[in-house]
Design a protein around this motif. Structure first.
Motif, PDB file in Angstrom:
ATOM      1  N   ARG A   1       5.922  30.070  -8.434  1.00 46.30           N
ATOM      2  CA  ARG A   1       6.257  31.455  -8.094  1.00 46.30           C
ATOM      3  C   ARG A   1       7.342  31.577  -7.040  1.00 46.30           C
ATOM      4  NH1 ARG A   1       0.535  32.017  -7.715  1.00 46.30           N
ATOM      5  NH2 ARG A   1       0.832  32.349  -5.508  1.00 46.30           N
ATOM      6  N   ALA A   2       8.059  30.550  -6.785  1.00 44.38           N
ATOM      7  CA  ALA A   2       9.138  30.595  -5.787  1.00 44.38           C
ATOM      8  C   ALA A   2      10.101  29.465  -6.117  1.00 44.38           C
ATOM      9  CB  ALA A   2       8.561  30.442  -4.383  1.00 44.38           C
ATOM     10  N   HIS A   3      11.046  29.235  -5.230  1.00 45.01           N
ATOM     11  CA  HIS A   3      11.943  28.111  -5.440  1.00 45.01           C
ATOM     12  C   HIS A   3      11.301  26.852  -4.865  1.00 45.01           C
ATOM     13  CE1 HIS A   3      12.949  29.146  -1.292  1.00 45.01           C
ATOM     14  NE2 HIS A   3      13.339  27.892  -1.166  1.00 45.01           N
ATOM     15  N   GLY A   4      11.859  25.715  -5.227  1.00 48.72           N
ATOM     16  CA  GLY A   4      11.375  24.443  -4.716  1.00 48.72           C
ATOM     17  C   GLY A   4      11.332  23.399  -5.811  1.00 48.72           C
ATOM     18  N   ARG A   5      10.861  22.240  -5.440  1.00 45.92           N
ATOM     19  CA  ARG A   5      10.798  21.093  -6.356  1.00 45.92           C
ATOM     20  C   ARG A   5       9.403  20.483  -6.259  1.00 45.92           C
ATOM     21  NH1 ARG A   5      14.748  17.742  -8.600  1.00 45.92           N
ATOM     22  NH2 ARG A   5      16.295  19.072  -7.602  1.00 45.92           N
ATOM     23  N   VAL A   6       8.829  20.176  -7.414  1.00 48.52           N
ATOM     24  CA  VAL A   6       7.530  19.509  -7.470  1.00 48.52           C
ATOM     25  C   VAL A   6       7.684  18.252  -8.309  1.00 48.52           C
ATOM     26  CG1 VAL A   6       5.108  19.684  -8.166  1.00 48.52           C
ATOM     27  CG2 VAL A   6       6.297  21.706  -7.291  1.00 48.52           C
TER      28      VAL A   6
ATOM     29  N   LEU B   1       1.779  27.131  -7.314  1.00 50.04           N
ATOM     30  CA  LEU B   1       1.888  26.244  -8.466  1.00 50.04           C
ATOM     31  C   LEU B   1       0.780  26.462  -9.485  1.00 50.04           C
ATOM     32  CD1 LEU B   1       3.027  23.572  -9.778  1.00 50.04           C
ATOM     33  CD2 LEU B   1       1.306  22.396  -8.396  1.00 50.04           C
ATOM     34  N   SER B   2       1.162  26.407 -10.738  1.00 50.63           N
ATOM     35  CA  SER B   2       0.202  26.330 -11.840  1.00 50.63           C
ATOM     36  C   SER B   2       0.726  25.257 -12.780  1.00 50.63           C
ATOM     37  CB  SER B   2       0.112  27.673 -12.566  1.00 50.63           C
ATOM     38  OG  SER B   2      -0.668  27.533 -13.734  1.00 50.63           O
ATOM     39  N   CYS B   3      -0.091  24.245 -13.028  1.00 50.35           N
ATOM     40  CA  CYS B   3       0.359  23.125 -13.846  1.00 50.35           C
ATOM     41  C   CYS B   3      -0.740  22.729 -14.819  1.00 50.35           C
ATOM     42  CB  CYS B   3       0.726  21.957 -12.945  1.00 50.35           C
ATOM     43  SG  CYS B   3       1.409  20.550 -13.841  1.00 50.35           S
ATOM     44  N   ALA B   4      -0.378  22.667 -16.096  1.00 49.95           N
ATOM     45  CA  ALA B   4      -1.305  22.239 -17.143  1.00 49.95           C
ATOM     46  C   ALA B   4      -0.515  21.488 -18.194  1.00 49.95           C
ATOM     47  CB  ALA B   4      -2.012  23.453 -17.758  1.00 49.95           C
ATOM     48  N   ILE B   5      -1.237  20.778 -19.030  1.00 46.44           N
ATOM     49  CA  ILE B   5      -0.623  20.015 -20.102  1.00 46.44           C
ATOM     50  C   ILE B   5      -1.390  20.285 -21.389  1.00 46.44           C
ATOM     51  CG2 ILE B   5      -1.925  17.944 -19.504  1.00 46.44           C
ATOM     52  CD1 ILE B   5       0.581  16.306 -20.193  1.00 46.44           C
TER      53      ILE B   5
ATOM     54  N   GLU C   1       0.836  -1.206   0.000  1.00 50.22           N
ATOM     55  CA  GLU C   1       0.000   0.000   0.000  1.00 50.22           C
ATOM     56  C   GLU C   1       0.869   1.253   0.000  1.00 50.22           C
ATOM     57  OE1 GLU C   1      -3.607   2.101   2.576  1.00 50.22           O
ATOM     58  OE2 GLU C   1      -2.688   0.259   3.320  1.00 50.22           O
ATOM     59  N   ARG C   2       0.456   2.249  -0.745  1.00 50.74           N
ATOM     60  CA  ARG C   2       1.164   3.527  -0.828  1.00 50.74           C
ATOM     61  C   ARG C   2       0.353   4.564  -0.061  1.00 50.74           C
ATOM     62  NH1 ARG C   2       2.833   8.206  -1.323  1.00 50.74           N
ATOM     63  NH2 ARG C   2       4.516   8.806  -2.734  1.00 50.74           N
ATOM     64  N   LEU C   3       0.859   4.972   1.097  1.00 48.28           N
ATOM     65  CA  LEU C   3       0.180   5.983   1.906  1.00 48.28           C
ATOM     66  C   LEU C   3       0.604   7.374   1.454  1.00 48.28           C
ATOM     67  CD1 LEU C   3       0.566   4.354   5.437  1.00 48.28           C
ATOM     68  CD2 LEU C   3      -1.443   4.322   3.944  1.00 48.28           C
ATOM     69  N   LEU C   4      -0.287   8.322   1.614  1.00 49.85           N
ATOM     70  CA  LEU C   4      -0.015   9.709   1.256  1.00 49.85           C
ATOM     71  C   LEU C   4       0.938  10.328   2.271  1.00 49.85           C
ATOM     72  CD1 LEU C   4      -1.042  11.710  -0.951  1.00 49.85           C
ATOM     73  CD2 LEU C   4      -2.637  12.561   0.767  1.00 49.85           C
ATOM     74  N   LEU C   5       1.993  10.955   1.777  1.00 51.31           N
ATOM     75  CA  LEU C   5       2.948  11.634   2.653  1.00 51.31           C
ATOM     76  C   LEU C   5       2.443  13.039   2.975  1.00 51.31           C
ATOM     77  CD1 LEU C   5       6.224  10.510   0.814  1.00 51.31           C
ATOM     78  CD2 LEU C   5       5.207   9.548   2.908  1.00 51.31           C
ATOM     79  N   PRO C   6       2.934  13.649   4.075  1.00 47.84           N
ATOM     80  CA  PRO C   6       2.437  14.980   4.468  1.00 47.84           C
ATOM     81  C   PRO C   6       2.644  16.061   3.401  1.00 47.84           C
ATOM     82  CG  PRO C   6       3.674  13.989   6.260  1.00 47.84           C
ATOM     83  CD  PRO C   6       3.846  13.090   5.067  1.00 47.84           C
TER      84      PRO C   6
ATOM     85  N   PHE D   1       5.423  18.270  -2.914  1.00 46.70           N
ATOM     86  CA  PHE D   1       6.007  19.606  -2.826  1.00 46.70           C
ATOM     87  C   PHE D   1       7.210  19.527  -1.891  1.00 46.70           C
ATOM     88  CE2 PHE D   1       1.568  19.907  -3.827  1.00 46.70           C
ATOM     89  CZ  PHE D   1       1.566  20.773  -4.898  1.00 46.70           C
ATOM     90  N   LYS D   2       8.386  19.864  -2.419  1.00 47.14           N
ATOM     91  CA  LYS D   2       9.632  19.715  -1.667  1.00 47.14           C
ATOM     92  C   LYS D   2      10.465  20.986  -1.756  1.00 47.14           C
ATOM     93  CE  LYS D   2       9.722  14.896  -3.169  1.00 47.14           C
ATOM     94  NZ  LYS D   2      10.411  13.907  -3.979  1.00 47.14           N
ATOM     95  N   GLU D   3      11.424  21.095  -0.856  1.00 48.60           N
ATOM     96  CA  GLU D   3      12.434  22.161  -0.882  1.00 48.60           C
ATOM     97  C   GLU D   3      11.823  23.564  -0.963  1.00 48.60           C
ATOM     98  OE1 GLU D   3      15.188  21.166  -4.046  1.00 48.60           O
ATOM     99  OE2 GLU D   3      15.293  19.091  -3.348  1.00 48.60           O
TER     100      GLU D   3
END
Length: 166
Positions: A72-77, A156-160, A43-48, A147-149
């Protein structure tokens, strides 16, 4: 008019957070913690730092074009697709249902705020093509976004973007 252009259109689909599903998965984690039980094997549980997002496909015959991603900032998604075999109202999420490759976008803390986001382009291309393939058999697809770092969902804005064939 070119016959190909008359037969297709460009569509941009936005990733939207599925708050109810995210909350349901958080409650699963809380329930296990309160009762002292362990997760099911695999099972894969959701992380915080994760949330469940979705894409709704108004059309099924799609060709991947490009990603539209802004932070709009730094970080990793990171974006992890979930296979079409997961039915969130009936089953827990299992690790084997997570798709590869994953998508990763980032901006380092030392980068200027208006600098372009970095990504692994070959993985992002393959991931986009995989989503287009899965759209042929699904009207909706789910994703885990982590969402990390310093990255935050509010930034965030994400589209494809796809070409939809008629």
């Amino acid at each position: 008019m070119d016959q190909t252009n008359a037969q297709s259109e460009t569509i941009v689909l936005n990733f939207s957070e599925d708050r109810a599903l995210t909350e349901m998965m958080r409650m699963r984690v809380s329930s296990l913690q309160r009762s002292g039980q362990k997760r099911q094997e695999g099972e894969r549980l959701l992380l915080p730092n994760e949330a469940v997002y979705r894409l709704d496909f108004p059309k099924q015959d799609l060709s991947f074009q490009q990603w539209h991603f802004s932070l709009r900032a730094h970080g990793r998604v990171t974006i992890t697709g979930i296979s079409q075999h997961w039915t969130p109202d009936l089953t827990n999420l299992m690790s084997r249902q997570l798709l590869e490759p994953i998508g990763t976008f980032w901006r380092n803390a030392a980068d200027p705020p208006d600098s372009l986001l970095k990504c692994l382009e070959a993985d992002m291309q393959e991931f986009g093509e995989r989503i287009a393939e899965l759209a042929k058999v699904r009207r909706v697809m789910y994703f885990l976004l982590a969402f990390k770092e310093g990255a935050e969902a509010d930034h965030l804005s994400c589209a494809i973007q796809f070409t939809a064939h008629k």
